[in-house]
Design an enzyme around this catalytic site. Structure first.
Site, short mmCIF file in Angstrom:
data_model
loop_
_atom_site.label_atom_id
_atom_site.label_comp_id
_atom_site.label_asym_id
_atom_site.label_seq_id
_atom_site.Cartn_x
_atom_site.Cartn_y
_atom_site.Cartn_z
CB CYS A 117 -0.88 0.01 1.25
SG CYS A 117 -2.10 1.33 1.21
CB CYS A 154 -4.07 3.86 -0.12
SG CYS A 154 -4.36 3.87 1.66
CE LYS A 179 -7.12 -1.03 4.99
NZ LYS A 179 -5.73 -0.74 4.63
NE ARG A 190 -5.86 5.12 5.01
CZ ARG A 190 -4.86 5.99 4.85
NH1 ARG A 190 -4.87 6.83 3.84
NH2 ARG A 190 -3.85 6.00 5.72
CD GLU A 220 -14.21 -4.37 -3.06
OE1 GLU A 220 -13.32 -4.98 -3.70
OE2 GLU A 220 -14.35 -3.14 -3.11
CE LYS A 264 -6.57 -3.26 8.25
NZ LYS A 264 -5.55 -2.63 7.50
CB SER A 280 -3.73 -0.63 15.47
OG SER A 280 -4.59 0.23 14.73
CE1 TYR A 296 0.08 -4.44 14.71
CE2 TYR A 296 -2.31 -4.49 14.94
CZ TYR A 296 -1.18 -4.13 14.23
OH TYR A 296 -1.32 -3.46 13.03
#
Ligand code: PBG
Length: 338
Positions: free
Chosen positions: A133, A143, A209, A231, A247, A262, A288, A327
């Protein structure tokens, strides 16, 4: 009023209660035996941020326990990840130099390309996935490339994403993971990889996404917040699920080998629907903000961290994810061992 004795002896027609799901919940071994979903380190993918011109790792303030790594140290971190049994890492680069077209993204000596080489040299068996990206590489933080009005141009961006993907594969990346959400990018990247002799390099497509507020801490980590606007003209609108299926279908038709939803936790219904409809390996990105929420509450003593992280990751798996990008992977891997 009923006396305690009357309450404990029960007034319902006990004998007529044939079905008692609680029978199989009485002991840990019973629960273990009938458990439907198992969390495993085999399915974890651990994200790594690599920054140019830092000498030591720097903790990301909104993501306690997550660091930006210098290229010189990332191989050691990758070794530690592999030693925990985690099969794969996902790399993000933070270059020093940014410009309108994200030139550093496809520099053969760029930060991600260098990190891939270091990691593959140190731990060849660890799967190295690279995020593709432009937002970490453009000075405007979008992006793709922009027209005069600030609109992200689709087709001119495809060429750059294809170049970036090829340079990652040339550096030794095992899997290419485009997260930009341009139309047609899987086809463009597949063609570039094939032309470059990388017909065996799989593509993990960030297919569904969403334009999510849960990416907030990542944008601090990757220094990739858009300088203006948002975005929403390329990432998906959160209320939509049929569009997510479309998609995914397009990405598969263009050559995706693995698909992704996501974020994860606020989109478990999307994971379940995608799993139901498509047979490709399905990844979910536990992003995150989802990480930071649990970390913050745990730090305040409001939640039991291990318990809620296990519960959350299990929920993602139960919804249908085969792989979980998280994470929490390092800590969770340790808990699963003990
Ligand atoms: C790059 C990218 C983003 C994330 C993964 N790849 C940020 C974004 O789209 O703004 C987010 C990951 C996370 O929040 O953990 N486009």
């Amino acid at each position: 009023m009923l006396s305690e004795r009357e309450i404990l002896s029960g007034t319902s027609k006990r004998a007529s209660l044939v079905n008692r799901p609680r029978r199989t919940r009485r002991t840990e071994n019973l629960r273990r035996m009938v458990r439907e979903t198992h969390l495993s380190v085999d399915n974890f993918i651990y994200p790594l941020f690599i920054a140019e011109s830092i000498k030591e790792e720097v903790e990301i303030s909104s993501m306690p326990g997550v660091y930006r790594w210098p290229v010189e140290r990332v191989a050691r971190e990758a070794e530690a990840v592999a030693a925990l049994g985690i099969p794969a890492v996902l790399l993000f680069g933070i270059p020093d130099f940014k410009d309108a077209t994200g030139t550093e993204a496809y520099n053969p000596n760029g930060v991600v390309q260098a990190a891939v080489r270091e990691i593959k040299k140190a731990v060849p068996e660890l799967i190295v996935i690279t995020d593709v990206c432009l937002c970490e590489y453009t000075d405007h933080g979008h992006c793709g490339v922009l027209d005069a009005s600030g609109y992200v141009l689709n087709d001119p961006t495809l060429d750059l994403l294809a170049k970036m993907s090829l340079s990652h594969a040339e550096a030794g990346a095992d899997i290419i993971a485009p997260s930009d959400m341009m139309d047609g990018r899987i086809g463009a990247i597949r063609a570039a990889l094939d032309d470059g002799g990388f017909e065996n390099t799989p593509i993990m497509a960030y297919s569904a996404k969403y334009a999510s507020g849960f990416y907030g801490p990542f944008r601090e980590a990757a220094d990739s917040a858009p300088a203006f606007g948002d975005r929403r003209s390329y990432q998906m609108d959160p209320p939509n699920t049929r569009e997510a299926l479309r998609e995914v279908e397009l990405d598969i038709a263009e050559g995706a080998d693995m698909i992704m939803v996501k974020p994860a936790l606020a989109y478990l219904d999307v994971i379940a629907r995608v799993k139901d409809r498509f047979d490709l390996p399905l990844a979910a990105y536990n992003v995150s903000g989802e990480y930071s929420m649990l970390k913050a509450a745990a730090r305040l003593g409001w939640l039991d961290e291990e318990r809620v992280v296990r519960e959350s990751l299990t929920a993602i798996k139960r919804a249908g994810a085969d792989m979980i990008i998280t994470y929490h992977a390092r800590e969770a891997a340790r808990w699963l061992k003990s």
